[in-house]
Design an enzyme around this catalytic site. Structure first.
Site, PDB file in Angstrom:
ATOM      1  N   ASP A 143     -13.516 -17.333   5.459  1.00 12.72           N
ATOM      2  CA  ASP A 143     -12.125 -16.925   5.263  1.00 12.72           C
ATOM      3  C   ASP A 143     -11.472 -16.870   6.637  1.00 12.72           C
ATOM      4  O   ASP A 143     -11.644 -15.906   7.384  1.00 12.72           O
ATOM      5  CB  ASP A 143     -12.109 -15.563   4.553  1.00 12.72           C
ATOM      6  CG  ASP A 143     -10.693 -15.010   4.395  1.00 12.72           C
ATOM      7  OD1 ASP A 143      -9.760 -15.569   5.000  1.00 12.72           O
ATOM      8  OD2 ASP A 143     -10.545 -14.006   3.678  1.00 12.72           O
ATOM      9  N   TYR A 182       0.822  -1.216   0.000  1.00 10.89           N
ATOM     10  CA  TYR A 182       0.000   0.000   0.000  1.00 10.89           C
ATOM     11  C   TYR A 182       0.852   1.260   0.000  1.00 10.89           C
ATOM     12  O   TYR A 182       0.516   2.247   0.661  1.00 10.89           O
ATOM     13  CB  TYR A 182      -0.985  -0.021   1.193  1.00 10.89           C
ATOM     14  CG  TYR A 182      -1.648  -1.372   1.327  1.00 10.89           C
ATOM     15  CD1 TYR A 182      -2.511  -1.816   0.338  1.00 10.89           C
ATOM     16  CD2 TYR A 182      -1.359  -2.211   2.388  1.00 10.89           C
ATOM     17  CE1 TYR A 182      -3.077  -3.079   0.410  1.00 10.89           C
ATOM     18  CE2 TYR A 182      -1.927  -3.478   2.469  1.00 10.89           C
ATOM     19  CZ  TYR A 182      -2.781  -3.904   1.483  1.00 10.89           C
ATOM     20  OH  TYR A 182      -3.338  -5.146   1.553  1.00 10.89           O
ATOM     21  N   LYS A 240      -1.608 -17.332   6.225  1.00  7.02           N
ATOM     22  CA  LYS A 240      -0.872 -16.622   7.267  1.00  7.02           C
ATOM     23  C   LYS A 240      -0.146 -17.550   8.244  1.00  7.02           C
ATOM     24  O   LYS A 240       0.960 -17.978   7.971  1.00  7.02           O
ATOM     25  CB  LYS A 240      -1.807 -15.668   7.996  1.00  7.02           C
ATOM     26  CG  LYS A 240      -2.252 -14.492   7.114  1.00  7.02           C
ATOM     27  CD  LYS A 240      -2.988 -13.461   7.915  1.00  7.02           C
ATOM     28  CE  LYS A 240      -3.496 -12.309   7.082  1.00  7.02           C
ATOM     29  NZ  LYS A 240      -2.495 -11.283   6.810  1.00  7.02           N
ATOM     30  N   TYR A 271     -12.452  -7.893   4.717  1.00  7.06           N
ATOM     31  CA  TYR A 271     -11.225  -7.844   3.907  1.00  7.06           C
ATOM     32  C   TYR A 271     -10.877  -9.275   3.508  1.00  7.06           C
ATOM     33  O   TYR A 271     -10.822 -10.165   4.366  1.00  7.06           O
ATOM     34  CB  TYR A 271     -10.058  -7.223   4.694  1.00  7.06           C
ATOM     35  CG  TYR A 271      -8.798  -7.227   3.870  1.00  7.06           C
ATOM     36  CD1 TYR A 271      -8.536  -6.204   2.961  1.00  7.06           C
ATOM     37  CD2 TYR A 271      -7.902  -8.286   3.940  1.00  7.06           C
ATOM     38  CE1 TYR A 271      -7.411  -6.238   2.156  1.00  7.06           C
ATOM     39  CE2 TYR A 271      -6.772  -8.323   3.140  1.00  7.06           C
ATOM     40  CZ  TYR A 271      -6.535  -7.301   2.255  1.00  7.06           C
ATOM     41  OH  TYR A 271      -5.419  -7.336   1.454  1.00  7.06           O
TER      42      TYR A 271
END
Ligand code: PMP
Length: 434
Positions: A255, A22, A284, A154
């Site tokens: 998710d 970002y 992750k 997200y």
């Protein structure tokens, strides 16, 4: 070995050539240079060349649950490296991937039986969406191709995941009109311990019923919405989703890329609600934060549905699918996690965060303080000055990465009590500065 570069030279090259998450190009903020990391400590050098040791409050974005440079994970990587670091997965297979898939099936909710080993969280969400759309296509209902989610979520930065990220608050509103147009329910109200609001439940049920003919799946982050705003909600809403999906023939995708492997106090957040999804994404912490790997699991119903179609295969096969090195480390990481009383460790960190963040609510312009499992969040009533907040944390000897209106932490599970207290003090300092 090439000559090491001087700090200034490295940072100049970084600014000129390297995109960061970002980030603008060229870079504006100077990153800290990490020389090494072990346990819960990062050894960093700042742009002035000053060295420091920082306690890690971020687990490298939810992933390094066992800390850094862990001897067991290092050994797993070394052992696998001596055998092979990678081979293609088309027409070949290997023990690390097979063992990992079988293990994931064993530890996730019962009906999940088939595993696609992808190379990042976002890709695993792409695969989950492809599975769902293809399932309905194969069953002769190609019109079921949209997704429903709730606002504030997200799911990653590639195309399909972006389409189900929060449409307003996130970074992806730039792409509205370009992204697939999905169905959005309101953000789930209340906190983790609040009873489900029947009006909200009715709202979600109504949306699912109304759009059932065009919905392939509902996709949500269970219990904790992470990068979309670090919000917690009642597990009861997951039961509402499960029931409504069953009633209206819509698949449910959870998710668990951020929540999986114990972070919320349950091994998988679906466990808080006692439900099982049709498709689940993991990533992750899957490899203990060592290597990039993610997994999409599905039920036999979904797999068989796809296989009975006109195109009876799941047409997805990344080059690094099932990477043996990542799979070997993932196996070791899961053994390490389940070989200890991980729930007790997460509880211990939860208590430390509750105690250490208790005073945050008295800081001016703090809107909310919340803790769940090994996650602590201080929400301000305005955008954080990220540079000032980060500097304040670093001065307190801690690495934090605030965003939007949030100063938050999710420390490695091996963080000792004193370091948890130190992280909390740094969160408070960052919240004051930010
Ligand atoms: N889903 C969730 C819930 C996430 O938190 C993330 C990463 N922050 C992703 C998907 C995307 O994973 P990755 O960054 O590995 O592509």
């Amino acid at each position: 070995m090439p000559e090491p570069l001087a700090v200034r030279e490295l940072l100049d090259l970084d600014r000129e050539h390297v995109w960061h998450p970002y980030g603008p190009m060229p870079g504006r903020a100077e990153p800290l240079l990490v020389e090494s990391a072990s346990g819960v400590r990062l050894r960093v050098t700042d742009p002035a060349g000053d060295r420091a040791e920082l306690v890690d409050g971020m687990s490298s974005w939810w992933s390094a649950i066992h800390g850094y440079n862990h001897p067991v994970l290092n050994e797993a990587a070394r052992g696998q490296l001596d055998r092979m670091s990678h081979v293609m997965f088309g027409g070949l297979t290997h023990e690390p991937a097979v063992r990992l898939a079988a293990r994931l099936v064993e530890i996730t909710p019962e009906p999940l039986r088939h595993v696609f080993l992808a190379d990042s969280g976002s890709v695993s969400v792409e695969v989950a969406v492809k599975m769902c759309l293809q399932y309905w296509r194969s069953r002769g209902r190609p019109g079921k191709r949209r997704l429903l989610t709730w606002r504030g979520g997200y799911h990653g930065d590639t195309w399909q995941p972006m389409s189900v990220c929060d449409p307003d608050g996130g970074m992806h509103h730039l792409w509205s009109g370009v992204l697939p147009h999905q169905v959005f329910a309101d953000t789930p109200p209340g906190g983790f311990d609040d009873p489900p609001d029947p009006r909200y439940a009715a709202h979600v049920r109504e949306l699912i019923a109304r759009h059932a003919d065009e919905l392939a799946a509902v996709i949500v982050e269970p219990v904790v919405q992470g990068a979309g705003g670090m919000r917690f909600h009642s597990p009861g809403y997951l039961r509402v989703l499960r029931e409504a999906c069953d009633e209206h023939d819509v698949l449910l995708v959870l998710d668990e890329i951020a929540t999986g492997f114990g972070r919320t106090g349950a091994l998988f957040a679906a466990g808080h609600a006692g439900i099982a999804p049709d498709v689940m994404c993991l990533g992750k912490a899957l490899t203990g934060g060592y290597l990039t790997m993610a997994a999409t699991l599905c039920t036999t119903r979904v797999a068989e549905g796809i296989s009975r179609g006109e195109v009876p295969v799941l047409a997805h096969g990344p080059t690094f699918m099932g990477n043996p090195l990542a799979a070997a480390v993932a196996n070791a990481s899961i053994d390490l996690l389940l070989g200890q009383d991980w729930a007790l460790e997460v509880k211990r960190i939860e208590s430390g965060l509750r105690e250490g963040l208790a005073d945050a609510s008295s800081i001016a312009r703090v809107r909310d303080v919340r803790v769940l499992g090994a996650i602590g969040v201080v929400q301000l009533d305005h955008e954080v000055d990220i540079a000032a907040a980060t500097r304040a944390a670093v001065r307190s000897g801690v690495w934090l990465r605030p965003f939007r209106d949030l100063v938050y932490t999710m420390p490695p599970y091996v963080t000792g009590d004193e370091d948890v207290a130190r992280i909390c003090a740094a969160v408070l300092a960052a919240a004051r500065q930010g």
